[in-house]
Design a protein around this motif. Structure first.
Motif, PDB file in Angstrom:
ATOM      1  N   TYR A  70       0.843  -1.195   0.000  1.00 36.10           N
ATOM      2  CA  TYR A  70       0.000   0.000   0.000  1.00 36.10           C
ATOM      3  C   TYR A  70       0.875   1.240   0.000  1.00 36.10           C
ATOM      4  CZ  TYR A  70      -3.390  -3.475   1.552  1.00 36.10           C
ATOM      5  OH  TYR A  70      -4.175  -4.595   1.651  1.00 36.10           O
ATOM      6  N   GLN A  73      -1.021   6.905  -2.018  1.00 36.39           N
ATOM      7  CA  GLN A  73      -2.253   7.103  -2.771  1.00 36.39           C
ATOM      8  C   GLN A  73      -3.280   6.029  -2.443  1.00 36.39           C
ATOM      9  OE1 GLN A  73      -3.178   9.726  -4.674  1.00 36.39           O
ATOM     10  NE2 GLN A  73      -5.178   8.693  -4.728  1.00 36.39           N
ATOM     11  N   ASP A  74      -2.819   4.817  -2.150  1.00 35.34           N
ATOM     12  CA  ASP A  74      -3.745   3.746  -1.778  1.00 35.34           C
ATOM     13  C   ASP A  74      -4.461   4.078  -0.477  1.00 35.34           C
ATOM     14  OD1 ASP A  74      -3.085   2.133  -3.988  1.00 35.34           O
ATOM     15  OD2 ASP A  74      -1.309   1.387  -2.956  1.00 35.34           O
ATOM     16  N   ASP A  77      -7.119   6.573  -1.196  1.00 36.09           N
ATOM     17  CA  ASP A  77      -8.289   5.887  -1.756  1.00 36.09           C
ATOM     18  C   ASP A  77      -9.054   5.128  -0.680  1.00 36.09           C
ATOM     19  OD1 ASP A  77      -7.617   6.836  -4.242  1.00 36.09           O
ATOM     20  OD2 ASP A  77      -6.676   4.978  -4.918  1.00 36.09           O
ATOM     21  N   ALA A  80     -11.031   7.542   1.297  1.00 35.93           N
ATOM     22  CA  ALA A  80     -12.162   8.016   0.486  1.00 35.93           C
ATOM     23  C   ALA A  80     -13.245   6.944   0.371  1.00 35.93           C
ATOM     24  CB  ALA A  80     -11.661   8.412  -0.907  1.00 35.93           C
ATOM     25  N   LEU A  81     -12.839   5.698   0.241  1.00 36.17           N
ATOM     26  CA  LEU A  81     -13.802   4.595   0.184  1.00 36.17           C
ATOM     27  C   LEU A  81     -14.613   4.528   1.483  1.00 36.17           C
ATOM     28  CD1 LEU A  81     -15.026   1.944  -0.930  1.00 36.17           C
ATOM     29  CD2 LEU A  81     -12.999   0.760  -0.043  1.00 36.17           C
ATOM     30  N   ASP A  84     -17.104   7.290   1.547  1.00 34.77           N
ATOM     31  CA  ASP A  84     -18.262   6.998   0.695  1.00 34.77           C
ATOM     32  C   ASP A  84     -19.210   6.010   1.368  1.00 34.77           C
ATOM     33  OD1 ASP A  84     -17.158   8.653  -1.187  1.00 34.77           O
ATOM     34  OD2 ASP A  84     -16.345   7.023  -2.426  1.00 34.77           O
ATOM     35  N   TYR A 113     -12.673   2.525  -6.857  1.00 40.38           N
ATOM     36  CA  TYR A 113     -11.262   2.452  -6.444  1.00 40.38           C
ATOM     37  C   TYR A 113     -10.700   1.106  -6.913  1.00 40.38           C
ATOM     38  CZ  TYR A 113     -13.185   6.124  -3.543  1.00 40.38           C
ATOM     39  OH  TYR A 113     -13.836   7.254  -3.124  1.00 40.38           O
ATOM     40  N   ARG A 115      -7.815  -0.071  -7.714  1.00 41.36           N
ATOM     41  CA  ARG A 115      -6.603  -0.612  -7.081  1.00 41.36           C
ATOM     42  C   ARG A 115      -6.953  -1.343  -5.785  1.00 41.36           C
ATOM     43  NH1 ARG A 115      -3.425  -2.767  -4.633  1.00 41.36           N
ATOM     44  NH2 ARG A 115      -1.316  -2.221  -3.995  1.00 41.36           N
ATOM     45  N   LEU A 116      -7.856  -0.784  -5.005  1.00 40.77           N
ATOM     46  CA  LEU A 116      -8.220  -1.408  -3.732  1.00 40.77           C
ATOM     47  C   LEU A 116      -9.073  -2.654  -3.926  1.00 40.77           C
ATOM     48  CD1 LEU A 116      -9.061   1.647  -1.438  1.00 40.77           C
ATOM     49  CD2 LEU A 116      -7.008   0.234  -1.427  1.00 40.77           C
ATOM     50  N   HIS A 279      -8.951  15.714  -2.448  1.00 41.41           N
ATOM     51  CA  HIS A 279      -9.326  14.472  -3.128  1.00 41.41           C
ATOM     52  C   HIS A 279     -10.848  14.305  -3.129  1.00 41.41           C
ATOM     53  CE1 HIS A 279      -8.772  10.292  -4.483  1.00 41.41           C
ATOM     54  NE2 HIS A 279      -9.752   9.988  -3.640  1.00 41.41           N
ATOM     55  N   ALA A 283     -13.383  14.249  -6.359  1.00 41.59           N
ATOM     56  CA  ALA A 283     -14.318  13.137  -6.580  1.00 41.59           C
ATOM     57  C   ALA A 283     -15.754  13.652  -6.696  1.00 41.59           C
ATOM     58  CB  ALA A 283     -14.218  12.148  -5.424  1.00 41.59           C
TER      59      ALA A 283
END
Length: 290
Positions: A70, A73-74, A77, A80-81, A84, A113, A115-116, A279, A283
């Motif tokens: 990780y 940036q991960d 994210d 942010a996840l 949400d 997301y 990548r996640l 960020h 979004a």
């Protein structure tokens, strides 16, 4: 990369010091000693560990050269996840998450997301926790105890390959002594022969002890420590999810819950508050444009 650099430094300094003291590099080339030490250690490693840990150790060694699981940036994210998810909980209630946690691979919240979403263990941990919140009717204290047990189990499983490699490192000096003893046995059988050959056999026996100690403290031991450190760093993502969910369950608003989670991250990987705010604004603008 640091693992490779450190190994090169160890090798160059040890051999460089030996050469500066007028040593002959070819005297250290003892294939039979390497076979005894390396073969014995690998055999003991295979005997002591199940196939799952052996595969995990190989995968972890390869992963060390790919960098951290990780990156910064991960974690942005991930925060942010979580934000949400908490937004859906606030607007639609816990039941509004059911469709998302049952199939995260098709959920617009999770697939935002990509990548996640590929980190199956992290996503599974997150959805399992949310499932408990939706259907478990648990208070924060009960959920915290349960998550602590799950995280402890996960950490124990993840650290098992690193601990196995560190035990392998501890065994290497012993196999070096085995190689040295066998070299002495060979030497004793040559006592009536040429003096120069006796000297070569004694040197070979001493090289066996040297190789066992060098491999232990210069290469395999640090490799196991690096693997353990990587596992602990990866575990911060799971701790981040746990803290955020507990804060949300205790009634904090989404931003404050995410801030609790952000504080659990190491200073090197922690996004600052302004970056995270920017960020979220980006979004939001992207969502409005869509």
């Amino acid at each position: 990369m640091l693992v490779l650099i450190g190994s090169l430094v160890v090798l160059s300094c040890v051999l460089g010091g030996y050469l500066l003291s007028h040593g002959h590099i070819l005297a250290l080339w003892q294939p039979s000693e390497l076979m005894i030490i390396g073969g014995g250690a690998i055999g003991a490693f295979l005997s002591a560990n199940p196939l799952k840990i052996v595969k995990g150790a190989l995968q972890n060694v390869v992963a060390l050269f790919k960098g951290p699981t990780y990156r910064k940036q991960d974690f942005v994210d991930l925060l942010a996840l979580l934000y949400d998810i908490f937004g859906v909980m606030r607007k639609q209630g816990l039941l509004g998450l059911e469709s998302h946690i049952e199939d995260p691979q098709s959920s617009p919240i999770f697939t935002a997301y990509p990548r996640l979403v590929k980190e199956h263990n992290l996503i599974e941990f997150t959805t399992d926790c949310l499932r408990l919140m939706v259907g478990g009717n648990m208070n924060p204290h009960e959920l915290e105890q349960l998550l602590e047990v799950e995280l402890e189990t996960h950490q124990h499983e993840a650290e098992a390959p690193a601990l196995a490699v560190m035990k392998l490192a501890d065994a290497l000096p012993g196999f070096g002594i085995v190689a040295a003893v066998l070299g002495i046995v060979t030497t004793m059988s040559q006592l009536g022969g040429d003096t120069s050959q006796i000297g070569e056999h004694i040197a070979g026996a001493l090289v066996g002890t040297f190789l066992g100690i060098l491999l232990c403290y210069g290469f395999v031991g640090p490799l196991g420590a690096a693997m353990e450190s990587r596992v602990q760093e990866d575990g911060r993502a799971f701790e981040c999810v746990k803290v955020a969910l507990l804060a949300c369950l205790r009634g904090y608003n989404p931003k404050v819950s995410v801030e609790f989670a952000r504080k659990t991250l190491s200073p090197q990987m922690r996004p600052n508050f302004q970056d995270f705010e920017e960020h979220l604004k980006d979004a939001t603008r992207a969502g409005a444009a869509a």
